[in-house]
Design a protein around this motif. Structure first.
Motif, PDB file in Angstrom:
ATOM      1  N   TYR A 188       0.745  -0.993  -0.112  1.00  0.00           N
ATOM      2  CA  TYR A 188       0.036   0.000  -0.027  1.00  0.00           C
ATOM      3  C   TYR A 188       1.049   1.225  -0.093  1.00  0.00           C
ATOM      4  O   TYR A 188       1.796   1.470   0.685  1.00  0.00           O
ATOM      5  N   ASP A 189       0.586   2.203  -0.848  1.00  0.00           N
ATOM      6  CA  ASP A 189       1.474   3.575  -0.848  1.00  0.00           C
ATOM      7  C   ASP A 189       0.532   4.645  -0.327  1.00  0.00           C
ATOM      8  O   ASP A 189      -0.483   5.009  -0.919  1.00  0.00           O
ATOM      9  N   PRO A 190       0.786   4.911   1.006  1.00  0.00           N
ATOM     10  CA  PRO A 190       0.141   5.941   1.693  1.00  0.00           C
ATOM     11  C   PRO A 190       0.082   7.397   1.138  1.00  0.00           C
ATOM     12  O   PRO A 190      -1.022   8.107   1.246  1.00  0.00           O
ATOM     13  N   ARG A 191       1.062   7.527   0.039  1.00  0.00           N
ATOM     14  CA  ARG A 191       1.010   8.969  -0.551  1.00  0.00           C
ATOM     15  C   ARG A 191       0.056   9.206  -1.543  1.00  0.00           C
ATOM     16  O   ARG A 191      -0.555  10.123  -1.720  1.00  0.00           O
ATOM     17  N   THR A 192       0.023   8.017  -2.397  1.00  0.00           N
ATOM     18  CA  THR A 192      -0.804   8.044  -3.552  1.00  0.00           C
ATOM     19  C   THR A 192      -2.194   7.496  -2.938  1.00  0.00           C
ATOM     20  O   THR A 192      -3.254   7.393  -3.981  1.00  0.00           O
ATOM     21  N   LYS A 193      -2.185   6.810  -1.998  1.00  0.00           N
ATOM     22  CA  LYS A 193      -3.384   6.075  -1.437  1.00  0.00           C
ATOM     23  C   LYS A 193      -3.975   5.120  -2.483  1.00  0.00           C
ATOM     24  O   LYS A 193      -4.995   4.899  -2.713  1.00  0.00           O
ATOM     25  N   ARG A 194      -2.887   4.257  -2.733  1.00  0.00           N
ATOM     26  CA  ARG A 194      -3.168   3.246  -3.880  1.00  0.00           C
ATOM     27  C   ARG A 194      -2.519   1.834  -3.396  1.00  0.00           C
ATOM     28  O   ARG A 194      -1.523   1.830  -2.975  1.00  0.00           O
ATOM     29  N   ILE A 195      -2.934   0.805  -3.994  1.00  0.00           N
ATOM     30  CA  ILE A 195      -2.516  -0.459  -3.928  1.00  0.00           C
ATOM     31  C   ILE A 195      -1.628  -0.816  -5.010  1.00  0.00           C
ATOM     32  O   ILE A 195      -2.161  -0.488  -6.240  1.00  0.00           O
ATOM     33  N   ILE A 196      -0.490  -1.413  -5.131  1.00  0.00           N
ATOM     34  CA  ILE A 196       0.373  -1.798  -6.031  1.00  0.00           C
ATOM     35  C   ILE A 196       0.732  -3.089  -5.839  1.00  0.00           C
ATOM     36  O   ILE A 196       1.106  -3.564  -4.848  1.00  0.00           O
ATOM     37  N   VAL A 197       0.474  -3.985  -6.970  1.00  0.00           N
ATOM     38  CA  VAL A 197       0.886  -5.483  -6.943  1.00  0.00           C
ATOM     39  C   VAL A 197       1.336  -5.717  -8.231  1.00  0.00           C
ATOM     40  O   VAL A 197       1.289  -5.126  -9.174  1.00  0.00           O
ATOM     41  N   ASN A 198       2.504  -6.753  -7.994  1.00  0.00           N
ATOM     42  CA  ASN A 198       3.033  -7.296  -8.989  1.00  0.00           C
ATOM     43  C   ASN A 198       2.489  -8.160  -9.821  1.00  0.00           C
ATOM     44  O   ASN A 198       1.563  -9.006  -9.098  1.00  0.00           O
ATOM     45  N   ILE A 199       2.485  -8.355 -10.823  1.00  0.00           N
ATOM     46  CA  ILE A 199       1.687  -9.431 -11.631  1.00  0.00           C
ATOM     47  C   ILE A 199       2.916 -10.214 -12.432  1.00  0.00           C
ATOM     48  O   ILE A 199       3.517  -9.778 -13.637  1.00  0.00           O
ATOM     49  N   GLN A 200       3.481 -11.295 -11.772  1.00  0.00           N
ATOM     50  CA  GLN A 200       4.618 -11.760 -12.073  1.00  0.00           C
ATOM     51  C   GLN A 200       4.713 -12.513 -13.380  1.00  0.00           C
ATOM     52  O   GLN A 200       5.925 -12.703 -13.903  1.00  0.00           O
ATOM     53  N   THR A 201       3.831 -12.959 -14.201  1.00  0.00           N
ATOM     54  CA  THR A 201       3.868 -13.818 -14.990  1.00  0.00           C
ATOM     55  C   THR A 201       3.652 -12.714 -16.427  1.00  0.00           C
ATOM     56  O   THR A 201       3.762 -13.270 -17.517  1.00  0.00           O
ATOM     57  N   LEU A 202       3.451 -11.691 -15.983  1.00  0.00           N
ATOM     58  CA  LEU A 202       3.288 -10.637 -17.131  1.00  0.00           C
ATOM     59  C   LEU A 202       4.361  -9.556 -17.182  1.00  0.00           C
ATOM     60  O   LEU A 202       4.200  -8.668 -17.828  1.00  0.00           O
ATOM     61  N   ASN A 203       5.170  -9.456 -16.145  1.00  0.00           N
ATOM     62  CA  ASN A 203       6.348  -8.718 -15.855  1.00  0.00           C
ATOM     63  C   ASN A 203       5.624  -7.248 -15.838  1.00  0.00           C
ATOM     64  O   ASN A 203       6.139  -6.555 -16.535  1.00  0.00           O
ATOM     65  N   GLN A 204       4.672  -7.118 -15.065  1.00  0.00           N
ATOM     66  CA  GLN A 204       3.898  -5.788 -15.020  1.00  0.00           C
ATOM     67  C   GLN A 204       3.401  -5.564 -13.588  1.00  0.00           C
ATOM     68  O   GLN A 204       3.593  -6.454 -12.550  1.00  0.00           O
TER      69      GLN A 204
END
Length: 364
Positions: A188-204
């Motif tokens: 969780y990024d408290p500055r942008t108030k967004r969740i960030i997640v790796n999509i490891q099979t898409l390199n994304q």
């Protein structure tokens, strides 16, 4: 010295190369060794509760979470009734823990490669170390992240390729967000108030609004980052650290590239800044926010430690690199002391928790 070959560099990025030897700048000192009784069993994620001076270590191979005091290194108890625990997140008040329990079989048999356990998230009362609720989340839940304002937990359901959202009163599964590929770790990024997640099979990387539960952005990673699993933020420096595992299973005869590294990206625009070599198959990242050190564990047992500076184009510098112990892929750093806690799979026939610290050469 082990030579690193076939390194992939991306133009305009800085690539750093280090042999698998200890750095000459700092030395790693063992503070404490805690032997774990019983047969050796694999560990996974750990979490430090600074408020209550506790360390929680998921020993997935023994179906339990061990609890230690970070003050005196004493064993404080264990959480049972869980099934092969992986990820763990503690709420800010330190009264609840969410433990991802993939269930059986964690490793599928050869004749049924796509069969996994019926995973749950165990909600644990940390006052009495009891499981108070089991929330079904389908196959293979792993890392998780807590959003304080929304009082929601986001759980990476790795094999199902979904981000499961838990919240409400009483707590329940609110949503299951399809990612389009296997879910890596989540923050969780408290500055942008967004969740960030790796999509490891898409390199994304996917960015999720924790309120609307919608994916608002997808960021393709540079070519040199393959199978992005581990993920951590340094909000004070506006940096994201992505563990690039590399190709785990290559076709017969194909040369394996040295692709295990850390990618540093600038936030909030996700501009790629720097690659750094780490141990093969990196997994858990832990940040010492006081000393601005990033610790990177790996399945190979090789650990890398970086100093995070103020240089814009090249913010990380390696200060230690070497072998710590069997399967040292999980690490938790206590910012109060700077000590790093490593659960080790097998040390002379038993599992062990090893507490270490970095010292400059020549210091007392």
């Amino acid at each position: 010295m082990i030579k690193l070959k076939y390194m992939v560099c991306i133009p305009a990025l800085v690539c750093s190369f280090y042999p698998i030897l200890a750095s000459a700048q700092d030395r790693l000192v063992t503070v404490k060794k805690i032997e774990i009784p019983g047969a050796p069993a694999r560990f996974d994620y750990s979490a430090i509760d600074q408020q209550n001076a506790r360390l929680y270590v998921n020993q997935e191979g023994a179906n339990r979470t061990l609890v230690f005091s970070t003050h005196n290194y004493r064993f404080r108890g264990e959480i049972s009734g869980i099934s092969q625990p992986t990820g763990i997140t503690i709420t800010p008040r330190g009264n609840l823990a969410f433990i991802s329990s993939p269930g059986y079989p964690l490793l599928a048999p050869p004749d049924r490669p796509h069969v996994w356990g019926n995973g749950v998230v165990d909600v644990v009362n940390l006052i009495n170390l009891r499981v108070v609720r089991k929330l079904p989340v389908s196959i293979f839940p792993d890392g998780s992240a807590w959003v304080p304002k929304e009082s929601r937990l986001f759980v990476s359901n790795e094999r199902a390729g979904r981000e499961v959202v838990i919240g409400g009163d009483p707590m329940r599964v609110l949503a299951s967000i399809p990612l389009g590929g296997q879910a890596g770790n989540v923050v969780y990024d408290p500055r942008t108030k967004r969740i960030i997640v790796n999509i490891q099979t898409l390199n994304q990387i996917a960015v999720i609004n924790p309120k609307s539960l919608k994916i608002t952005r997808r960021i393709p990673l540079p070519q040199g980052c393959v199978n992005n699993h581990g993920l951590l933020l340094d909000t004070s420096k506006n940096l994201a650290f992505i563990a690039c595992t590399g190709h785990l299973h290559l076709p017969p005869g194909e040369v394996k590239n040295d692709q295990s590294k850390i990618l540093v990206m600038r936030l909030p625009d996700f501009k790629a800044l720097q690659f750094n070599i780490v141990g093969e198959n990196p997994d858990v990242l832990s940040l010492d926010t006081v000393r601005q050190r990033l610790w990177v564990g790996s399945e190979s047992g090789v650990v890398a430690v970086f100093k995070i500076g103020s240089e814009v184009a090249k913010p990380m510098k390696n200060i230690w690199f070497g072998w710590v112990g069997s399967d040292a892929h999980s690490v938790a750093v206590d910012p109060k002391t700077g000590f790093a806690w490593f659960p080790l799979l097998d040390v002379n026939g038993h599992s062990e928790i090893r507490v270490v610290k970095l010292e400059q050469l020549g210091s007392a």
